[in-house]
Design a protein around this motif. Structure first.
Motif, short mmCIF file in Angstrom:
data_model
loop_
_atom_site.label_atom_id
_atom_site.label_comp_id
_atom_site.label_asym_id
_atom_site.label_seq_id
_atom_site.Cartn_x
_atom_site.Cartn_y
_atom_site.Cartn_z
N MET A 109 -22.10 5.69 18.25
CA MET A 109 -23.32 5.92 17.59
C MET A 109 -23.12 5.39 16.06
O MET A 109 -22.38 5.96 15.67
N LYS A 110 -24.26 4.66 15.57
CA LYS A 110 -23.92 4.43 14.13
C LYS A 110 -25.40 4.73 13.55
O LYS A 110 -26.51 4.69 13.95
N THR A 111 -24.96 5.33 12.10
CA THR A 111 -26.18 5.43 11.33
C THR A 111 -26.61 4.13 10.59
O THR A 111 -26.01 3.10 10.80
N ASP A 112 -27.65 4.16 9.75
CA ASP A 112 -28.03 2.75 8.95
C ASP A 112 -27.11 2.95 7.82
O ASP A 112 -26.93 3.86 7.36
N PRO A 113 -26.88 1.73 7.35
CA PRO A 113 -26.04 1.50 6.12
C PRO A 113 -26.91 1.74 5.05
O PRO A 113 -28.19 1.61 4.86
N MET A 114 -26.23 2.36 3.87
CA MET A 114 -27.10 2.83 2.64
C MET A 114 -26.51 1.79 1.60
O MET A 114 -25.23 2.36 1.19
N PRO A 115 -27.18 0.98 1.19
CA PRO A 115 -26.63 0.00 0.18
C PRO A 115 -26.32 0.67 -1.32
O PRO A 115 -26.97 1.32 -1.70
N ASN A 116 -25.36 0.28 -1.83
CA ASN A 116 -25.03 0.59 -3.39
C ASN A 116 -25.09 2.02 -3.50
O ASN A 116 -25.74 2.52 -4.39
#
Length: 548
Positions: free
Chosen positions: A47-54
């Motif tokens: 299961m994966k979360t959304d990526p949070m840029p920078n």
């Protein structure tokens, strides 16, 4: 192993992370990945979360539900990755992980709790970079208790062993794939480096050819007299001496063309970077002239021309010397060639050269003796008009241009008139045996020198259209497409058809034929002796002078 099985599901809320490490010298774009495993084997997909840029402190607040077969034997794995790495290798974008034994949540089943965990470098994934920061998770374990069936422990252990074996095989396959990829990348880099080296070498060769072309163009311009370049000292320049300009007084000109060498010895340092040094020695020894140095070769090709002036009164007592130098060491010399002996070479008389007066030329391969010393004369000191395999030799073309106003019978201070000399193989003790010249040409035969003549004749003779690869003319590296043949074995070919000239070039295999030719109409004449050879019908077509 417990007698009770705790099966159900776990609710997970990934709240946030703080103070994660940077990656690629910048803030990452972190993403959390979750799974439940038993004995190291995953029970379902990640299961994966959304990526949070920078961000090094991302806030996700995302919830997930994962099935649990037995909480007492399961562990929650939460790994964090940088998704901004465009080309991750060997887990380079791994930022850390949190591992939680779900057995610790059994006492709190049915209750939602939040806890902050340290992000560690990891047990499941090993990298050299140190993980930092912490991860906040919300957890609720919803499970039911039931007795473990008889033999379940054995089955679970067997299943765990099978899963461990499968994981080991998977890891081995992944490692083999990575090694194969690394090997392919290494070979690709080596191939790229090899091609880069070849391109660099080709560029260097092109630069050298361009430099030689510039020098040839400068020499060609120097051979075309103009009022602003006219000089009374022209005979001492490196530009062409075979022009219509005559030198005042009684000064004879000696033109020495240093063509090439073969099988030269190396110096004491083991290197062979040869250059040829030539001079005319006598009562008034001239300054030495030298070719450019060859680069690490025992068979250099120079094709450079030098001009010397000799007083008519010094002709009988002057000699031509040549040394081969590598670094600062003289590695070989030829026996001195008496200037007077050039009068027994090929005689030519053309209206565009020396005001039509006779000039004399010797073209041959001279034996190179090791070191500075060499025999002082005699026919045995010299080699043949063709290269001898395995022998150290220097290819020279020497032209004698008599001083202006000197009668033919007086050339060389009373030597016999060259017009009465025998121009076949020279048996005189005063000159080298370097030139075969046939007064009677052999009849047409099955062999020739491998040239293709243009169908239309030019005023001075017949022009070469192309060369047969590996033929005598091509192998000489002196005859070129575009050259104009003006004389064959003492016979002027002006006015003859290309077919007649081609027949004159034919003869028995290994028989010599001497050509006088020009690089361009009106240019200095050149002399060469070639040995005829069979030209099979299967030979490739000659290289054309003009592209189609």
């Amino acid at each position: 192993m417990s007698d009770t099985v705790y099966s159900g599901k776990v609710h997970i809320k990934v709240v946030r992370a703080d103070d994660l490490r940077t990656h690629l010298n910048r803030k990452p774009a972190p993403m959390a990945m979750l799974r439940v495993s038993v004995a190291g084997s995953a029970q379902q997909d990640l299961m994966k979360t959304d990526p949070m840029p920078n961000s090094t402190s991302p806030e996700w607040n995302q919830e997930f539900v994962l099935p649990v077969s037995d909480a007492s034997q399961s562990q929650l794995e939460c790994t964090i990755w940088d998704t901004s790495d465009p080309q991750p290798t060997e887990f380079s974008n791994f930022l850390g992980e949190v591992l939680l034994n779900l057995a610790k949540l059994i006492p709190y089943k049915g209750h939602y709790i939040e806890q902050v965990f340290f992000v560690k470098q990891g047990k499941t994934i090993k990298t050299e970079q140190q993980a930092t920061g912490n991860l906040k998770l919300g957890l609720r374990l919803d499970i039911a208790e039931q007795p473990r069936s008889p033999g379940a422990g054995v089955r679970e252990e067997a299943a765990a062993a099978e899963d461990a074996a499968a994981k080991a095989a998977q890891d081995a396959a992944a490692k083999a794939a990575r090694e194969a990829k690394d090997e392919a990348e290494r070979r690709a880099r080596e191939e790229q480096e090899r091609r880069a080296r070849e391109a660099e070498a080709a560029a260097e060769r092109a630069a050298q050819q361009a430099a030689e072309a510039r020098r040839a163009a400068e020499a060609e311009r120097a051979r075309s007299p103009s009022p602003e370049r006219a000089s009374p000292d022209r005979s001492m320049n490196r530009s062409s001496a075979l022009d219509t300009t005559t030198v005042g007084g009684t000064r004879t000109r000696i033109v020495i063309a240093v063509i090439e060498a073969s099988n030269l010895p190396h110096g004491v340092d083991g290197e062979c970077n040869p250059m040829a040094v030539v001079r005319v020695q006598g009562p008034a020894t001239s300054s030495a002239q030298q070719t450019k140095a060859g680069a690490k070769t025992h068979d250099p090709f120079w094709n450079e021309k030098f001009v010397f002036g000799v007083e008519e009164s010094h002709v009988s007592s002057s000699a031509i010397t040549a040394e081969v130098v590598s670094g600062q060491e003289v590695v070989g010399t030829i026996a001195p060639v008496a200037v007077k002996s050039l009068l027994h070479g090929q005689k030519m008389s053309l209206p565009t050269i020396n005001n039509g007066a006779d000039i004399y030329c010797i073209d041959g391969w001279f034996e190179v003796h090791p070191g500075r010393g060499a025999p002082t004369g005699g026919v045995a000191s010299y080699s043949s008009p063709t290269k001898i395999a395995g022998k150290a030799q220097l290819h020279l073309r020497m032209t004698f241009i008599p001083a202006a106003g000197v009668p033919p019978d007086a050339v060389g201070q009373g030597t016999p008139s060259p017009s009465k000399a025998d121009h076949s193989i020279n048996n005189s003790s005063v000159g080298p045996r370097v030139l075969h010249h046939q007064l009677q040409r052999l009849p047409g035969g099955p062999a020739d020198i491998g040239v293709l003549l243009r169908g239309d004749a030019v005023p001075a003779g017949v022009q070469i259209e192309g060369l047969v690869p590996s033929g005598p003319a091509a192998n000489s590296r002196q005859v070129q497409p575009g050259d104009v043949i003006i004389d064959i074995d003492g016979t002027d070919v002006a006015g003859k058809s290309p077919a007649e000239v081609q027949q004159m070039l034919r003869g028995e295999p290994h028989s010599p034929v001497t050509l006088i030719y020009q690089r361009a109409i009106g240019a200095d004449p050149l002399v060469i002796t070639l040995l005829r050879a069979y030209m099979p019908d299967s030979a490739p077509p000659p290289r054309p002078l003009h592209p189609p």
